[in-house]
Scaffold this active site. Structure first.
Site, PDB file in Angstrom:
ATOM      1  CG  HIS A  27       1.575   9.291 -13.220  1.00 24.97           C
ATOM      2  ND1 HIS A  27       0.352   9.007 -12.861  1.00 24.97           N
ATOM      3  CD2 HIS A  27       2.432   8.467 -12.981  1.00 24.97           C
ATOM      4  CE1 HIS A  27       0.587   7.808 -12.427  1.00 24.97           C
ATOM      5  NE2 HIS A  27       1.953   7.414 -12.449  1.00 24.97           N
ATOM      6  CG  HIS A  81       8.460  -0.040 -11.309  1.00 23.24           C
ATOM      7  ND1 HIS A  81       8.256  -0.456 -12.689  1.00 23.24           N
ATOM      8  CD2 HIS A  81       7.709   0.609 -10.708  1.00 23.24           C
ATOM      9  CE1 HIS A  81       7.116   0.311 -13.021  1.00 23.24           C
ATOM     10  NE2 HIS A  81       6.979   0.710 -11.830  1.00 23.24           N
ATOM     11  CD  GLU A  83       5.404   4.579 -13.193  1.00 24.35           C
ATOM     12  OE1 GLU A  83       5.101   3.497 -12.836  1.00 24.35           O
ATOM     13  OE2 GLU A  83       4.698   5.446 -13.605  1.00 24.35           O
ATOM     14  CG  ASP A  85       7.705   6.385  -9.745  1.00 23.78           C
ATOM     15  OD1 ASP A  85       7.901   5.790 -10.715  1.00 23.78           O
ATOM     16  OD2 ASP A  85       6.874   5.915  -8.921  1.00 23.78           O
ATOM     17  CG  HIS A 147       1.722  -0.379 -11.880  1.00 28.27           C
ATOM     18  ND1 HIS A 147       1.464   0.932 -12.614  1.00 28.27           N
ATOM     19  CD2 HIS A 147       2.823  -0.023 -11.356  1.00 28.27           C
ATOM     20  CE1 HIS A 147       2.501   1.818 -12.404  1.00 28.27           C
ATOM     21  NE2 HIS A 147       3.335   1.447 -11.660  1.00 28.27           N
ATOM     22  CG  ASP A 166       5.094   1.085  -8.071  1.00 26.35           C
ATOM     23  OD1 ASP A 166       5.549   1.998  -7.371  1.00 26.35           O
ATOM     24  OD2 ASP A 166       4.971   1.231  -9.323  1.00 26.35           O
ATOM     25  CE1 TYR A 192       1.633   4.515  -5.445  1.00 27.32           C
ATOM     26  CE2 TYR A 192       1.105   2.163  -5.733  1.00 27.32           C
ATOM     27  CZ  TYR A 192       1.976   3.023  -6.130  1.00 27.32           C
ATOM     28  OH  TYR A 192       2.941   2.991  -6.829  1.00 27.32           O
ATOM     29  CG  HIS A 225       5.646   4.784  -4.111  1.00 27.72           C
ATOM     30  ND1 HIS A 225       6.187   6.107  -4.387  1.00 27.72           N
ATOM     31  CD2 HIS A 225       5.478   4.187  -5.029  1.00 27.72           C
ATOM     32  CE1 HIS A 225       6.349   6.037  -5.731  1.00 27.72           C
ATOM     33  NE2 HIS A 225       5.786   4.673  -6.184  1.00 27.72           N
TER      34      HIS A 225
HETATM   35 FE1  FEO Z   1       5.031   2.268 -11.106  1.00 27.35          FE
HETATM   36 FE2  FEO Z   1       6.024   4.045  -8.256  1.00 27.35          FE
HETATM   37  O1  FEO Z   1       6.129   3.532 -10.065  1.00 27.35           O
END
Ligand code: FEO
Length: 399
Positions: A27, A81, A83, A85, A147, A166, A192, A225
């Site tokens: 993004h 989460h 989001e 991804d 976040h 995250d 990150y 991640h």
């Molecule tokens: Fe907040 Fe890895 O997405």
């Protein structure tokens, strides 16, 4: 060709995530070496799925789960989460796990309904709540705005495993999964942090206090991640404290762009003067450096000087773009800032920069230095004075 490799993390926990080797833009955040979306299957007597992956990897993800267990046997599905991804595969996964109960925070439930169409109920869980899910115990820890509003971590107290979402993540594609299989990826974690977590420093500090106070003392941290933290948990916790508190910020950073070399001469002059002191100094050309790298350098700097030429009476576009990126990441507090630049006709670039600093309540080192065309001896002296003021401030701050 798909990679159906599943990593056994513990006796029961399996990594069923995917590696995105071609990821270069997350993004808008430049990542030079790809990334991964981690998800986990806890294969106890009532299998538990934790998170999913980005939508294009749904088939690979489902095949990996199927390599561990029949999807219909999955009894629980924790969504830490939303989001995309991590939730991109959500609706497709639901079709394959008809016997699973879903668990998420209140913000996650409302967000999932806004992103996706589905009619499965989701059990609301709150921070501190503990659920026995088959032969495993899961404790939920909400970390709203670290976040996203829905962000949550899940802890397994018996195994001391923290699914941290995250937080503690890093973007780099690797075939290794554990921090003892390669050089610990602190640099990737810093990049990150600077680009994703930085605006939420205060929440990170609160979370770092909350965990041990609530007997959450992981011996394995599994972020959504990158690499899993196992042998270097104390180190990554220390880095997070350092980044979140601003204690890692040292030295001066010069960021500039230039049209015909005048602003670059000023950047060089500032660099030369700062280099005469014991202050650590770095100089980056804005258009040549990925924005994500610039922000990471800012995180590590105590003084930041931004130089811009004027074009058509206003700020140079690359510098303006940087300011927009900083507007959301809010690295201002705890740092001192300065401006310099050049113009040919009536000026406007440095004026824009200084107005932006003031509007965003950045602490300024003093007046900007601004040159009409090529810097004169007076302008060079102005750069030297600005450099000297920074050296004095940084030396005073370090005593
Ligand atoms: Fe907040 Fe890895 O997405």
């Amino acid at each position: 060709m798909m990679n159906h490799h599943v990593t056994k993390v513990t006796d029961d926990i399996h990594w069923v995530g995917v590696v995105d080797w071609n990821l270069r833009d997350f993004h808008g955040f430049s990542v030079s070496r790809g990334g991964s979306y981690n998800a986990f299957l806890i294969n106890g007597d009532e299998p538990i799925l934790v998170d999913t992956v980005k939508a294009p990897f749904t088939r690979e993800f489902l095949d990996k789960i199927a390599a561990v267990t029949d999807l219909k046997k999955i009894r629980h599905f924790i969504i830490n989460h939303i989001e995309p991804d991590h939730s991109g595969a959500f609706t497709e996964v639901l079709k394959h796990i008809p016997n699973a109960t879903l668990y998420a925070s209140e913000n996650a439930i409302s967000g999932l309904h806004r992103y996706y169409e589905f009619d499965r109920p989701i059990e609301l869980v709150h921070s501190g709540e503990i659920r026995k899910l088959g032969n495993h115990v899961c404790q939920f820890v909400e970390t709203p705005m670290a976040h996203w509003p829905d962000s949550m971590m899940t802890y397994m107290p018996e195994e001391q495993v923290l699914f941290s979402s995250d937080i503690f993540g890093q973007l780099r594609a690797t075939s290794e999964r554990f921090d003892n299989e390669l050089d610990p990826p602190y640099e990737d974690a810093a990049l990150y942090y600077a680009n994703i977590i930085l605006p939420f420093n205060h929440i990170v500090l609160k979370t770092l206090e909350f965990l041990p106070k609530n007997k959450i003392t992981p011996r394995l941290i599994l972020p959504d991640h990158g690499i899993f933290w196992k042998d270097h948990i104390a180190d990554i916790l220390a880095y997070y404290r350092c980044w979140a508190s601003g204690r890692c910020a040292h030295g001066a950073l010069i960021l500039y762009d230039s049209m015909w070399g005048s602003t670059e001469r000023m950047a060089d002059r500032l660099y030369r003067e700062l280099s005469k002191s014991d202050v650590k100094v770095r100089k980056l050309h804005i258009r040549s450096t990925p924005m994500s790298q610039i922000v990471t350098e800012i995180m590590y700097s105590k003084a930041v000087l931004i130089g811009t030429p004027t074009i058509n009476d206003t700020i140079f576009p690359s510098v303006g773009q940087l300011l927009i990126y900083l507007q959301g990441l809010r690295p201002g507090p705890g740092r001192i800032w300065g401006g310099f630049g050049s113009y040919g006709w009536g000026g406007g670039g440095v004026e824009y920069l200084m107005r932006w600093y003031r509007e965003n309540q950045y602490e300024l080192i003093g007046d900007p230095v601004e040159s009409r065309f090529r810097p004169s001896a007076d302008i060079n002296q102005g750069c030297d004075d600005m450099a000297q003021a920074i050296v004095e401030r940084l030396q005073a701050a370090s005593q």
